[in-house]
Write a protein that holds these residues in place. Sequence first.
Motif, PDB file in Angstrom:
ATOM      1  N   LYS A   7       0.828  -1.205   0.000  1.00 51.24           N
ATOM      2  CA  LYS A   7       0.000   0.000   0.000  1.00 51.24           C
ATOM      3  C   LYS A   7       0.860   1.251   0.000  1.00 51.24           C
ATOM      4  CE  LYS A   7      -4.247  -1.709   1.964  1.00 51.24           C
ATOM      5  NZ  LYS A   7      -5.250  -1.586   3.000  1.00 51.24           N
ATOM      6  N   SER A  10       2.274   1.586  -3.474  1.00 54.45           N
ATOM      7  CA  SER A  10       1.266   1.791  -4.519  1.00 54.45           C
ATOM      8  C   SER A  10       0.905   3.255  -4.705  1.00 54.45           C
ATOM      9  CB  SER A  10       0.001   1.001  -4.196  1.00 54.45           C
ATOM     10  OG  SER A  10       0.266  -0.366  -4.201  1.00 54.45           O
ATOM     11  N   SER A  63     -10.331  -3.283   0.280  1.00 53.96           N
ATOM     12  CA  SER A  63      -9.346  -2.230   0.015  1.00 53.96           C
ATOM     13  C   SER A  63      -8.164  -2.777  -0.777  1.00 53.96           C
ATOM     14  CB  SER A  63      -8.873  -1.589   1.319  1.00 53.96           C
ATOM     15  OG  SER A  63      -8.138  -2.525   2.099  1.00 53.96           O
ATOM     16  N   ASN A  64      -7.785  -4.011  -0.521  1.00 55.02           N
ATOM     17  CA  ASN A  64      -6.683  -4.610  -1.275  1.00 55.02           C
ATOM     18  C   ASN A  64      -7.088  -4.914  -2.709  1.00 55.02           C
ATOM     19  OD1 ASN A  64      -4.772  -4.599   0.819  1.00 55.02           O
ATOM     20  ND2 ASN A  64      -5.692  -6.429   1.690  1.00 55.02           N
ATOM     21  N   SER A  67      -6.998  -1.574  -4.434  1.00 54.74           N
ATOM     22  CA  SER A  67      -5.615  -1.164  -4.666  1.00 54.74           C
ATOM     23  C   SER A  67      -5.000  -1.944  -5.811  1.00 54.74           C
ATOM     24  CB  SER A  67      -4.779  -1.369  -3.402  1.00 54.74           C
ATOM     25  OG  SER A  67      -5.241  -0.579  -2.361  1.00 54.74           O
TER      26      SER A  67
END
Length: 96
Positions: A7, A10, A63-64, A67
Amino acid sequence: MLRNTLKILSIPLILVQLLILYFWIFDWEKLVTQIGLITWIVSIVLGIVIYLLYLKLSLKDKSNIASKRVVLCSTLLTIALAMGALLIEFVTSSMP
């Protein structure tokens, strides 16, 4: 730990790829410098590596997943811009 690192990596990657899009549209001459080309190549390679690491983790968290998709889309956009730039360069260099 790898999830948090992904994260953290990213966000700057996506910002750099959006900056490449901005320069491609408004000031393309900065992208054909040595630093511009290195940035372009590194952002594509890093985007592919981060996406593959997201796939390897196979996290089901929303959320992953988001992302992972954003990294994939921005990397594919950067690759498309690179191919477009190469196509434009090929066409213009073959003109008399």
